[in-house]
Design a protein around this motif. Structure first.
Motif, short mmCIF file in Angstrom:
data_model
loop_
_atom_site.label_atom_id
_atom_site.label_comp_id
_atom_site.label_asym_id
_atom_site.label_seq_id
_atom_site.Cartn_x
_atom_site.Cartn_y
_atom_site.Cartn_z
N LYS A 148 148.34 -45.10 30.56
CA LYS A 148 147.19 -45.98 30.71
C LYS A 148 146.03 -45.32 31.45
CE LYS A 148 146.24 -50.75 32.20
NZ LYS A 148 146.85 -51.95 32.83
N PHE A 149 146.34 -44.51 32.46
CA PHE A 149 145.28 -43.97 33.32
C PHE A 149 145.03 -42.48 33.12
CE2 PHE A 149 146.30 -47.95 35.26
CZ PHE A 149 145.10 -48.39 35.79
N LYS A 150 145.92 -41.79 32.40
CA LYS A 150 145.72 -40.36 32.13
C LYS A 150 145.43 -40.10 30.65
CE LYS A 150 146.36 -37.90 35.99
NZ LYS A 150 145.40 -36.87 36.46
N VAL A 151 146.36 -40.51 29.81
CA VAL A 151 146.25 -40.20 28.38
C VAL A 151 145.15 -41.02 27.72
CG1 VAL A 151 147.45 -40.21 26.17
CG2 VAL A 151 148.68 -39.56 28.26
N ALA A 152 145.15 -42.33 27.94
CA ALA A 152 144.21 -43.20 27.23
C ALA A 152 142.73 -42.87 27.51
CB ALA A 152 144.50 -44.67 27.57
N PRO A 153 142.32 -42.62 28.77
CA PRO A 153 140.91 -42.27 28.98
C PRO A 153 140.50 -40.97 28.28
CG PRO A 153 141.91 -42.98 31.04
CD PRO A 153 143.03 -42.81 30.05
N GLN A 154 141.41 -40.00 28.22
CA GLN A 154 141.10 -38.76 27.51
C GLN A 154 140.99 -39.01 26.01
OE1 GLN A 154 143.04 -35.03 28.85
NE2 GLN A 154 144.11 -36.27 30.36
N GLU A 155 141.90 -39.83 25.49
CA GLU A 155 141.86 -40.16 24.07
C GLU A 155 140.55 -40.86 23.71
OE1 GLU A 155 144.17 -39.94 21.35
OE2 GLU A 155 145.00 -38.35 22.59
N LYS A 156 140.15 -41.80 24.55
CA LYS A 156 138.93 -42.56 24.29
C LYS A 156 137.72 -41.63 24.27
CE LYS A 156 136.29 -46.58 25.84
NZ LYS A 156 136.24 -47.72 26.83
N TYR A 157 137.67 -40.71 25.24
CA TYR A 157 136.53 -39.79 25.29
C TYR A 157 136.52 -38.89 24.06
CZ TYR A 157 133.03 -36.64 27.22
OH TYR A 157 131.89 -35.89 27.40
N ALA A 158 137.68 -38.35 23.72
CA ALA A 158 137.76 -37.45 22.57
C ALA A 158 137.41 -38.20 21.28
CB ALA A 158 139.16 -36.85 22.46
N ASN A 159 137.83 -39.45 21.16
CA ASN A 159 137.55 -40.23 19.96
C ASN A 159 136.06 -40.40 19.72
OD1 ASN A 159 140.24 -40.59 19.32
ND2 ASN A 159 140.39 -42.60 20.28
N ASN A 160 135.28 -40.39 20.80
CA ASN A 160 133.85 -40.64 20.69
C ASN A 160 133.01 -39.37 20.78
OD1 ASN A 160 133.42 -43.75 20.68
ND2 ASN A 160 134.98 -43.41 22.24
N HIS A 161 133.67 -38.22 20.89
CA HIS A 161 132.94 -36.95 20.98
C HIS A 161 132.48 -36.54 19.59
CE1 HIS A 161 132.13 -32.69 21.79
NE2 HIS A 161 132.10 -33.01 23.07
N TRP A 162 131.25 -36.08 19.50
CA TRP A 162 130.67 -35.76 18.19
C TRP A 162 131.45 -34.69 17.44
CZ3 TRP A 162 128.98 -30.94 16.73
CH2 TRP A 162 128.82 -29.99 17.76
N LEU A 163 132.00 -33.70 18.19
CA LEU A 163 132.70 -32.62 17.51
C LEU A 163 134.07 -33.08 17.01
CD1 LEU A 163 132.57 -29.74 16.60
CD2 LEU A 163 133.31 -28.99 18.87
N SER A 164 134.70 -33.99 17.76
CA SER A 164 135.95 -34.57 17.27
C SER A 164 135.71 -35.34 15.98
CB SER A 164 136.54 -35.53 18.31
OG SER A 164 136.86 -34.88 19.51
N LYS A 165 134.66 -36.16 16.00
CA LYS A 165 134.35 -36.95 14.81
C LYS A 165 134.07 -36.07 13.60
CE LYS A 165 132.39 -40.98 17.21
NZ LYS A 165 131.17 -41.80 17.40
N LEU A 166 133.30 -35.00 13.84
CA LEU A 166 132.98 -34.08 12.76
C LEU A 166 134.24 -33.41 12.22
CD1 LEU A 166 130.84 -32.66 11.05
CD2 LEU A 166 130.60 -30.98 12.89
N THR A 167 135.13 -33.01 13.11
CA THR A 167 136.37 -32.36 12.71
C THR A 167 137.21 -33.29 11.85
OG1 THR A 167 136.40 -31.04 14.75
CG2 THR A 167 138.47 -31.22 13.55
N TRP A 168 137.35 -34.53 12.27
CA TRP A 168 138.15 -35.51 11.51
C TRP A 168 137.48 -35.86 10.19
CZ3 TRP A 168 138.53 -38.22 16.81
CH2 TRP A 168 139.58 -37.66 17.55
#
Length: 257
Positions: A99-119
């Motif tokens: 909840k406090f380690k994995v999820a915040p990193q996932e949320k940030y990565a999900n909204n990062h422009w380069l992650s979105k472009l990669t997917w």
């Protein structure tokens, strides 16, 4: 895209040191999830690492946190106090990490422009995690890939366990970071509890307050089979106890050296 999950301790620091030594292409993103309960030496280490990363042409560490619905930071300590409970690890679960380690990193990565472009290209993001080579049970069960990520474990690939990690940090000219965990972590050993009481007495008292505030039925306290408050009454005031930075046996502070 390459993302390093940075925990603020020895293993993830060693990955960065080894990465620079090998002249590998820099990460695109380095994420540290702040629960709000790290010990001061971890926050100090992150600040040191920022300057080191800048000198070596690496991206700075991005600190992410769990947020409330109104946008305010929600710490793990607040969560436990509000719910009148202890961190989930005290009950044998790992929900606090998710909840406090994995999820915040996932949320940030999900909204990062380069992650979105990669997917969008139908590719996977490469995520790097710091499991030591000696932690066989952890990395043998660790995922290799899923729909979004390919997972990499550089320390396993390099066959680095604790001695090799510490040696790499020393070669990089960095202070050893010490153990990274919440000051109220139920996984703390008794020497670590004693060190917390001596080095950070206000934090120790906050941990006792959390324990006293919790509605406990299945466990006795933060130590699961024992309460930190009861254990504290058995502690004499020694002349020297291991400091928090050295409680993992790494002898990382100047005094111990």
């Amino acid at each position: 895209m390459k993302i390093l999950s940075f925990g603020g301790g020895t293993d993830s620091t060693a990955i960065l040191c080894g990465w620079v030594e090998r002249g590998l292409e820099p990460f695109d993103l380095i994420l540290f999830a702040d629960t709000g309960g790290e010990r001061p030496h971890t926050y100090e280490h992150i600040e040191r690492m920022q300057e080191w990363l800048r000198r070596h042409g690496m991206p700075l560490i991005t600190v992410v946190r769990k947020l409330r619905r109104d946008g305010r930071v929600h710490t793990l300590e607040e969560n436990c106090l509000d719910a009148k409970m202890l961190p989930s690890l005290a009950y044998g679960f790992k929900g606090c990490s998710q909840k406090f380690k994995v999820a915040p990193q996932e949320k940030y990565a999900n909204n990062h422009w380069l992650s979105k472009l990669t997917w969008q290209r139908g590719e996977r993001v490469d995520k790097y995690i710091g499991y030591e080579f000696s932690e066989t049970r952890r990395w043998m069960k660790a995922p290799i890939e899923d729909d979004k990520y390919r997972y990499h474990y550089p320390l396993v690939e390099w066959e680095w366990s604790r001695p090799e990690c510490l040696a790499a940090i020393d070669r990089a000219g960095l202070p050893r970071p010490g153990k990274s965990s919440c000051f109220f972590c139920p996984a703390s050993t008794k020497p670590e509890i004693a060190a917390l009481k001596q080095e950070y007495p206000l934090m120790f008292q906050r941990a006792l307050d959390m324990e006293a505030n919790a509605n406990l039925t299945s466990v006795k306290g933060l130590g699961r089979r024992f309460s930190w408050r009861d254990y504290a009454t058995t502690l004499e005031e020694p002349d020297v106890v291991p400091c928090i930075s050295c409680a993992d046996g790494s002898n990382s502070c100047e005094v111990s050296e």
